[in-house]
Every structure is written in C-alpha cells, then in structure tokens.
Design an enzyme around this catalytic site. Sequence first.
Site, PDB file in Angstrom:
ATOM      1  N   SER A  45      46.505  45.642  34.085  1.00 25.51           N
ATOM      2  CA  SER A  45      45.392  44.788  34.464  1.00 25.51           C
ATOM      3  C   SER A  45      45.057  44.962  35.954  1.00 25.51           C
ATOM      4  O   SER A  45      44.767  46.057  36.403  1.00 25.51           O
ATOM      5  CB  SER A  45      45.724  43.338  34.110  1.00 25.51           C
ATOM      6  OG  SER A  45      44.573  42.546  34.089  1.00 25.51           O
ATOM      7  N   ASP A 159      43.765  44.078  27.572  1.00 27.59           N
ATOM      8  CA  ASP A 159      44.580  43.960  28.786  1.00 27.59           C
ATOM      9  C   ASP A 159      46.031  44.398  28.542  1.00 27.59           C
ATOM     10  O   ASP A 159      46.664  43.980  27.573  1.00 27.59           O
ATOM     11  CB  ASP A 159      44.547  42.497  29.231  1.00 27.59           C
ATOM     12  CG  ASP A 159      45.050  42.286  30.637  1.00 27.59           C
ATOM     13  OD1 ASP A 159      46.223  42.608  30.896  1.00 27.59           O
ATOM     14  OD2 ASP A 159      44.277  41.793  31.471  1.00 27.59           O
TER      15      ASP A 159
END
Length: 311
Positions: A45, A159
């Site tokens: 991320s 993510d």
Amino acid sequence: MPHSRRHPQIGLALGSGAARGWAHIGIIEALLDAGIEPKIVCGSSMGALVGAAYVAGRLTNLRDWAEAVSWREIIRLMDIRLSGGGVIDGKQIVEFLRNLDISAPIESYPKKFAALATDLVTGREIWLQSGPIDTAVRASISIPGIIRPAEHEGQWLLDGGLVNPVPVSTCRALGAEIIIAVNVNGELLARRFDKKPLKQFDKTTKRIPNEFLTQLHSQMPAAIRQQIDLLAPKLLQPEARTPGYFQVIATVINIMQDHITRTRLAGEPPHVLLVPRMGKIGLLDFNRAKEAIAEGRACVERALPLLQEYI
C-alpha cells in the site's frame, strides 16, 4: 593483503498505513544519513508508493510535494467514481506518479523492488516485481471500499495490506540478509474516540463537518451530491460518545491490519522492527506529512544503537 569487507544485503519492508505511510520518507532519509542503504525494498500500500519513489530516485521530490500539499491538491488525485468497487478510480494517482518520473519498469532499476497486492478472487498474496512501477503501486494501494480494485494481467487486485501489511517474507525471498521492517500502525489501537459531541451536520447549508469530506463533496456531480445530502445527516452526524461512520471504517481497517501484522511478524520476524509513534495521525490525514516524516526520522534515531549492532 587485507580482505575487503562485504556489506550485507539490506532489505527494507515498508508497511501499509495510508497517510501514516508518509513516515516511511523520514525513515528512509534517516537510514541513508546514518550510512544504511537498503538495496531491496518491498512495500504494501503506502509503503509501496514511498518505496517506489526511493527506488526510482525521486524520494526528495515526493517529500517536497507531500510537505507542501493542500487538501485541494489531494482531492484532485481522487477521481470520484461511485462504481467499480471503490469511490476513487485511481487513474489520477498513476498520473501523479508519472509526473514525478516514477514509472519505469521495475526491472530497470538498480535496486530490487516488489509491491504487494491481494488477488480479489482467490485472496492470494501477489508480488509485483516487473512491469511499470506506477501500475504496481496503483494495485498495491487499492484500499477496499475507497480505491477501486486494479486490473492486472487478468486479475483484480486489492491492497497488499490485506494479506501482508509488512512484507518481511518478500524481502527475505528477494535475497535480503538483514531486514529492517517498518510498522506505522503499531500504536493505532491505543487511540480513543473523542467523547465530546461532534460538530453537527448543517441541514440548511449542507456543510459537512470535516475538511476532507467537504472537499470530496464539492468535487462530485450535482446529482450525486443531492443523494449524499439526503444521506449525510445519518452518516455524518453521530450521537455524542458514538464513533461516526467513517471513523468506524478507518478503525476496522486498523484492527484488521494490526492483527494480521502481529501474526505475520511473529512467524517471520525482521532483524530490526521500527514502530514510529503515529497514534495521533489518522488514516486520511494526508495533510500532516511534515509530522509523519519528522516522526519517521525520530524513530530511526531512537533505534540507531540496535541498527548499528547489525550493520
């Protein structure tokens, strides 16, 4: 003849954490100032975004932008789409990376790099180690419910923090002999909700009691704004002593990532774990980069004696 000393391959595992990930910038800069140069970088991320800037030689450019950015500029990156599995489309984020010259193929950089993502269908952990670095980062930052999933080679990716928030295992697999891991979420569950009554939603002016949400609201098409204005009093006007809607979403992500991080680090411990004190910085506080970067630097300074034992 004296033997030359071989320096160990240093790997840096940069964790997820949205706005708190700005701390990674200060951590990398402080490590370099101390003569510690990671040659292998893996990120989930926001850790993937900052790690990509470092690998591409554009960390200073990213820091300058982050420390000077306004909410208006942040909102420009958030191309609102109420379809496709997320509120934000993500195309403007890719364009932003390209404008910073963070876009070459991963394999073309002298340092090894991997961005972590999650396969939406199988839940498998995906290591993106080739192809354009900007699209790899785009996949890694697909926060569920906020940024739409990224399509990559026939897969829909989410993510990386969903499966491996601090990718120590990836660093080790790429050849790191000493691994420095950064968990920017280590203090988050110590936060407490503010028990004072929250600012009320203004039904006459339709003002939303939060600068980020106000800017987001202003960028939406008129028809969508009308629907949100009907829902906003229920979503954004929590009762006293009760956490609000968006506060709950952010906290759920924090809890999930905290539990996954603890489990993964217990089974795959790094040599040095850095935990910056980020308890006061929220998931969407992107305008507080200076504080986060300064804490990243301070965190390295506190850990220097331990780092010097290994390096």
